[in-house]
Design a protein around this motif. Structure first.
Motif, PDB file in Angstrom:
ATOM      1  N   GLY A 155      12.106 -72.605  40.003  1.00 24.55           N
ATOM      2  CA  GLY A 155      11.342 -71.759  39.085  1.00 24.55           C
ATOM      3  C   GLY A 155      11.765 -70.297  39.107  1.00 24.55           C
ATOM      4  N   TRP A 156      11.329 -69.570  38.062  1.00 26.98           N
ATOM      5  CA  TRP A 156      11.789 -68.185  37.866  1.00 26.98           C
ATOM      6  C   TRP A 156      11.327 -67.258  38.978  1.00 26.98           C
ATOM      7  N   LEU A 157      10.121 -67.476  39.526  1.00 31.03           N
ATOM      8  CA  LEU A 157       9.613 -66.579  40.565  1.00 31.03           C
ATOM      9  C   LEU A 157      10.482 -66.643  41.817  1.00 31.03           C
ATOM     10  N   ILE A 158      10.850 -67.851  42.226  1.00 32.51           N
ATOM     11  CA  ILE A 158      11.751 -68.003  43.371  1.00 32.51           C
ATOM     12  C   ILE A 158      13.101 -67.362  43.056  1.00 32.51           C
ATOM     13  N   GLY A 159      13.520 -67.467  41.797  1.00 37.91           N
ATOM     14  CA  GLY A 159      14.775 -66.833  41.382  1.00 37.91           C
ATOM     15  C   GLY A 159      14.722 -65.320  41.526  1.00 37.91           C
ATOM     16  N   VAL A 160      13.630 -64.721  41.103  1.00 38.47           N
ATOM     17  CA  VAL A 160      13.474 -63.264  41.217  1.00 38.47           C
ATOM     18  C   VAL A 160      13.451 -62.838  42.682  1.00 38.47           C
ATOM     19  N   ILE A 161      12.704 -63.569  43.500  1.00 36.28           N
ATOM     20  CA  ILE A 161      12.639 -63.258  44.934  1.00 36.28           C
ATOM     21  C   ILE A 161      14.015 -63.408  45.573  1.00 36.28           C
ATOM     22  N   THR A 162      14.723 -64.448  45.191  1.00 34.45           N
ATOM     23  CA  THR A 162      16.066 -64.687  45.718  1.00 34.45           C
ATOM     24  C   THR A 162      17.003 -63.537  45.368  1.00 34.45           C
ATOM     25  N   PRO A 215      16.568 -64.788  35.973  1.00 34.32           N
ATOM     26  CA  PRO A 215      15.671 -64.431  37.084  1.00 34.32           C
ATOM     27  C   PRO A 215      16.402 -63.773  38.262  1.00 34.32           C
ATOM     28  N   ILE A 216      17.611 -64.227  38.559  1.00 38.18           N
ATOM     29  CA  ILE A 216      18.390 -63.607  39.639  1.00 38.18           C
ATOM     30  C   ILE A 216      18.728 -62.167  39.267  1.00 38.18           C
ATOM     31  N   LEU A 217      19.154 -61.953  38.028  1.00 43.10           N
ATOM     32  CA  LEU A 217      19.491 -60.602  37.559  1.00 43.10           C
ATOM     33  C   LEU A 217      18.269 -59.690  37.636  1.00 43.10           C
TER      34      LEU A 217
END
Length: 394
Positions: free
Chosen positions: A342-349, A303-305
């Motif tokens: 969760g993945w959404l927070i990971g993507v936003i981060t 998700p971060i990537l």
């Protein structure tokens, strides 16, 4: 790596390359492959790897996730910024701190090893500030000793800022310390010039070497784990927040499997982004692999990537530039946020991280090699309380 170095260049070429590596300013981004050649770079990495493993052996430290992460990070940054000259003043400073506090050096050695993120401070002061060498070298060594002395007590306090959600805590600590040191140097008119020296010549060779290494890691893990992948799902259940040591939680076999898989994920990210494998990207990939024994796995890192990739497409920076690619690779320092929230927070981060990391380097002038750790600490310190606040509001 030593063998690869010796077959890549002549002994004379390696010696000349090592000399060029030592006298390079070393601030971000200084690719040793471009500065000294691939042969000298491999030898530099091999020497630092052997030296650090020997130190850990003499201190009788048991191999665990932290030790694996530390060693592979040092090896990775031997391609960009850390060399056989500039790391030792920081070790000396850490040793003097342990003597001052009457504690065993083994209690602080891993922090000090991560603290070599400030190694460019030694080289830049010695060779890059346009001061006489007879002044620059002693001054650089003294600043390195000072950095090594204070990094341990500082790091233990800084982890509270991001609450363990930034895996590169020393990068955050070194970013703050480096910013203060750089500000003081600027006050005396000693300006650290931006640097971007990159190679692209050995892209395919480096990919083949790394992919082979990661496949062998998976095979090794499979064998150590009783010729089975059973138990790997357990890795994915952890958030990765400090301290998450997979060697202790899941065993060495599963840890090696995770390291190999994450290495292939990192290579895939570089390929999808259209980037090339050079010193900085090798550092990023090997750091991911190291921390895959200490908190990172596909579920919390991808998700971060994705977030960094989306930011690279929509923002002003080029998605295939080395700076953006390593922002993704090193940005996985924030993987625990995706693991916990969760993945959404990971993507936003990841999306936010790219903008922050592309701007904070000017504060420390590039003398902190773990620039993404600095950025990650800032991002985590903002996002964690906000997410918690909204959760409590629900």
């Amino acid at each position: 790596m030593a063998v690869l170095g010796l077959i890549s260049d002549s002994p004379k070429g390696i010696l000349v390359g090592l000399y060029n590596i030592i006298i390079a300013p070393d601030i971000l981004l200084t690719d040793y492959i471009a500065v000294g050649g691939i042969g000298a770079t491999f030898i530099n990495a091999a020497i630092l790897a052997f030296a650090n493993i020997y130190i850990l052996y003499k201190l009788k430290l048991k191999v665990n996730g932290t030790l694996i992460a530390t060693t592979l990070t040092i090896i990775g940054f031997s391609f960009i910024g850390k060399n056989i000259f500039n790391v030792w003043p920081i070790y000396l400073g850490g040793y003097l701190y342990s003597r001052y506090q009457n504690m065993n050096f083994k209690n602080v050695v891993l922090v000090v090893m991560f603290g070599t993120t400030l190694a460019p401070l030694v080289s830049e002061t010695a060779f890059g500030l346009h001061v006489p060498v007879e002044v620059g070298i002693p001054l650089g060594i003294m600043l390195g000793i000072l950095a090594g002395f204070v990094i341990t007590p500082l790091s233990s306090h800084m982890v509270r800022v991001h609450d363990g959600y930034n895996l590169y805590n020393i990068g955050f600590t070194a970013g703050l310390l480096g910013s203060v040191i750089t500000a003081v140097l600027r006050g005396f008119g000693l300006i650290i010039e931006p640097q971007q020296v990159l190679s692209s010549k050995y892209d395919v060779i480096l990919k083949v070497i790394l992919i082979t290494m990661f496949i062998l890691l998976i095979i090794l893990g499979y064998i150590v784990n009783g010729k089975s992948f059973n138990g790997y799902k357990k890795v994915l259940s952890y958030s990765g927040r400090l301290v998450t040591d997979f060697t202790q939680l899941t065993g060495y076999g599963i840890t090696y499997i995770n390291m190999g898989i994450m290495g292939l994920v990192a290579i895939t990210y570089v390929v999808i982004s259209g980037g090339v494998m050079n010193g900085p990207t090798v550092a990023g990939v090997l750091t991911i692999v190291g921390f895959s024994a200490f908190g990172k796995h596909p579920k919390n890192a991808i998700p971060i990537l994705i977030g960094v990739f989306v930011a690279g497409i929509t923002n002003i920076w080029e998605i295939d530039s080395t700076m953006v690619i390593i922002a993704g690779l090193f940005g996985t320092t924030l993987a625990p946020l995706a693991g916990a929230y969760g993945w959404l927070i990971g993507v936003i981060t990841g999306f936010i991280h790219l903008s922050v990391v592309m701007n904070v380097g000017m504060l420390h002038g590039g003398i902190n090699l773990y620039n993404n750790g600095f950025s990650g600490g800032i991002v985590a310190a903002l996002i964690v309380p906000l997410v918690d606040a909204f959760k409590k509001g629900d």
